[in-house]
Scaffold this motif. Structure first.
Motif, PDB file in Angstrom:
ATOM      1  N   UNK A   1       0.842  -1.193   0.000  1.00  0.00           N
ATOM      2  CA  UNK A   1       0.000   0.000   0.000  1.00  0.00           C
ATOM      3  C   UNK A   1       0.880   1.246   0.000  1.00  0.00           C
ATOM      4  N   UNK A   2       0.741   2.067  -1.035  1.00  0.00           N
ATOM      5  CA  UNK A   2       1.480   3.329  -1.160  1.00  0.00           C
ATOM      6  C   UNK A   2       0.708   4.488  -0.553  1.00  0.00           C
ATOM      7  N   UNK A   3      -0.615   4.380  -0.511  1.00  0.00           N
ATOM      8  CA  UNK A   3      -1.424   5.448   0.065  1.00  0.00           C
ATOM      9  C   UNK A   3      -2.878   5.050   0.145  1.00  0.00           C
ATOM     10  N   UNK A   4      -3.616   5.754   1.012  1.00  0.00           N
ATOM     11  CA  UNK A   4      -5.039   5.502   1.202  1.00  0.00           C
ATOM     12  C   UNK A   4      -5.782   6.825   1.091  1.00  0.00           C
ATOM     13  N   UNK A   5      -6.904   6.817   0.370  1.00  0.00           N
ATOM     14  CA  UNK A   5      -7.722   8.011   0.188  1.00  0.00           C
ATOM     15  C   UNK A   5      -9.178   7.592   0.322  1.00  0.00           C
ATOM     16  N   UNK A   6      -9.977   8.440   0.985  1.00  0.00           N
ATOM     17  CA  UNK A   6     -11.403   8.123   1.085  1.00  0.00           C
ATOM     18  C   UNK A   6     -12.044   8.244  -0.300  1.00  0.00           C
ATOM     19  N   UNK A   7     -13.089   7.487  -0.531  1.00  0.00           N
ATOM     20  CA  UNK A   7     -13.758   7.479  -1.832  1.00  0.00           C
ATOM     21  C   UNK A   7     -14.334   8.848  -2.164  1.00  0.00           C
ATOM     22  N   UNK A   8     -14.824   9.563  -1.157  1.00  0.00           N
ATOM     23  CA  UNK A   8     -15.389  10.894  -1.392  1.00  0.00           C
ATOM     24  C   UNK A   8     -14.325  11.858  -1.914  1.00  0.00           C
ATOM     25  N   UNK A   9     -13.138  11.835  -1.317  1.00  0.00           N
ATOM     26  CA  UNK A   9     -12.046  12.714  -1.743  1.00  0.00           C
ATOM     27  C   UNK A   9     -11.570  12.319  -3.133  1.00  0.00           C
ATOM     28  N   UNK A  10     -11.440  11.025  -3.391  1.00  0.00           N
ATOM     29  CA  UNK A  10     -10.974  10.550  -4.694  1.00  0.00           C
ATOM     30  C   UNK A  10     -11.943  10.950  -5.801  1.00  0.00           C
ATOM     31  N   UNK A  11     -13.222  10.783  -5.551  1.00  0.00           N
ATOM     32  CA  UNK A  11     -14.220  11.122  -6.566  1.00  0.00           C
ATOM     33  C   UNK A  11     -14.277  12.629  -6.808  1.00  0.00           C
ATOM     34  N   UNK A  12     -14.056  13.424  -5.766  1.00  0.00           N
ATOM     35  CA  UNK A  12     -14.102  14.884  -5.893  1.00  0.00           C
ATOM     36  C   UNK A  12     -12.856  15.440  -6.586  1.00  0.00           C
ATOM     37  N   UNK A  13     -11.762  14.672  -6.572  1.00  0.00           N
ATOM     38  CA  UNK A  13     -10.512  15.195  -7.154  1.00  0.00           C
ATOM     39  C   UNK A  13     -10.169  14.549  -8.491  1.00  0.00           C
ATOM     40  N   UNK A  14     -11.153  14.056  -9.202  1.00  0.00           N
ATOM     41  CA  UNK A  14     -10.910  13.562 -10.553  1.00  0.00           C
ATOM     42  C   UNK A  14     -10.882  12.051 -10.692  1.00  0.00           C
ATOM     43  N   UNK A  15     -11.134  11.332  -9.643  1.00  0.00           N
ATOM     44  CA  UNK A  15     -11.188   9.877  -9.720  1.00  0.00           C
ATOM     45  C   UNK A  15      -9.861   9.207  -9.414  1.00  0.00           C
ATOM     46  N   UNK A  16      -9.876   7.890  -9.427  1.00  0.00           N
ATOM     47  CA  UNK A  16      -8.701   7.118  -9.030  1.00  0.00           C
ATOM     48  C   UNK A  16      -7.570   7.194 -10.042  1.00  0.00           C
ATOM     49  N   UNK A  17      -7.882   7.319 -11.324  1.00  0.00           N
ATOM     50  CA  UNK A  17      -6.814   7.369 -12.336  1.00  0.00           C
ATOM     51  C   UNK A  17      -5.946   8.611 -12.153  1.00  0.00           C
ATOM     52  N   UNK A  18      -6.563   9.725 -11.821  1.00  0.00           N
ATOM     53  CA  UNK A  18      -5.810  10.957 -11.570  1.00  0.00           C
ATOM     54  C   UNK A  18      -4.915  10.802 -10.342  1.00  0.00           C
ATOM     55  N   UNK A  19      -5.461  10.243  -9.275  1.00  0.00           N
ATOM     56  CA  UNK A  19      -4.678  10.062  -8.046  1.00  0.00           C
ATOM     57  C   UNK A  19      -3.598   9.000  -8.210  1.00  0.00           C
ATOM     58  N   UNK A  20      -3.839   8.030  -9.055  1.00  0.00           N
ATOM     59  CA  UNK A  20      -2.879   6.946  -9.297  1.00  0.00           C
ATOM     60  C   UNK A  20      -1.548   7.494  -9.811  1.00  0.00           C
ATOM     61  N   UNK A  21      -1.597   8.564 -10.587  1.00  0.00           N
ATOM     62  CA  UNK A  21      -0.375   9.145 -11.139  1.00  0.00           C
ATOM     63  C   UNK A  21       0.448   9.863 -10.073  1.00  0.00           C
ATOM     64  N   UNK A  22      -0.137  10.179  -8.954  1.00  0.00           N
ATOM     65  CA  UNK A  22       0.563  10.906  -7.888  1.00  0.00           C
ATOM     66  C   UNK A  22       1.404  10.001  -6.996  1.00  0.00           C
ATOM     67  N   UNK A  23       1.136   8.718  -7.020  1.00  0.00           N
ATOM     68  CA  UNK A  23       1.884   7.765  -6.197  1.00  0.00           C
ATOM     69  C   UNK A  23       2.854   6.991  -7.082  1.00  0.00           C
ATOM     70  N   UNK A  24       4.114   6.980  -6.721  1.00  0.00           N
ATOM     71  CA  UNK A  24       5.136   6.284  -7.501  1.00  0.00           C
ATOM     72  C   UNK A  24       4.951   4.767  -7.385  1.00  0.00           C
ATOM     73  N   UNK A  25       4.945   4.087  -8.529  1.00  0.00           N
ATOM     74  CA  UNK A  25       4.889   2.627  -8.549  1.00  0.00           C
ATOM     75  C   UNK A  25       3.505   2.022  -8.457  1.00  0.00           C
TER      76      UNK A  25
END
Length: 64
Positions: free
Chosen positions: A14-38
């Protein structure tokens, strides 16, 4: 603390954990996926997304 998750005989780091509400409000999981290395996998449990890196299983050969 480092966290590992085992799911269907596959281990994830696990590189990071985000609540579903925050992930959905910030562009979805694909956008956040690019912020975590690997990160190559996103898992969800309840209201949390886990941004994970698949752990490679090593194969060993005895050398004599």
């Amino acid at each position: 603390m480092k966290k590992l998750i085992k799911l269907n005989d596959v281990m994830y780091f696990v590189r990071g954990t985000v609540s579903a509400e925050v992930a959905d409000a910030s562009g979805g999981t694909e956008e956040l996926k690019t912020r975590y290395k690997g990160v190559d996998t996103v898992l969800r449990n309840g209201n949390d997304y886990y941004f994970c890196e698949t752990v490679t299983e090593a194969e060993f050969i005895d050398i004599k």
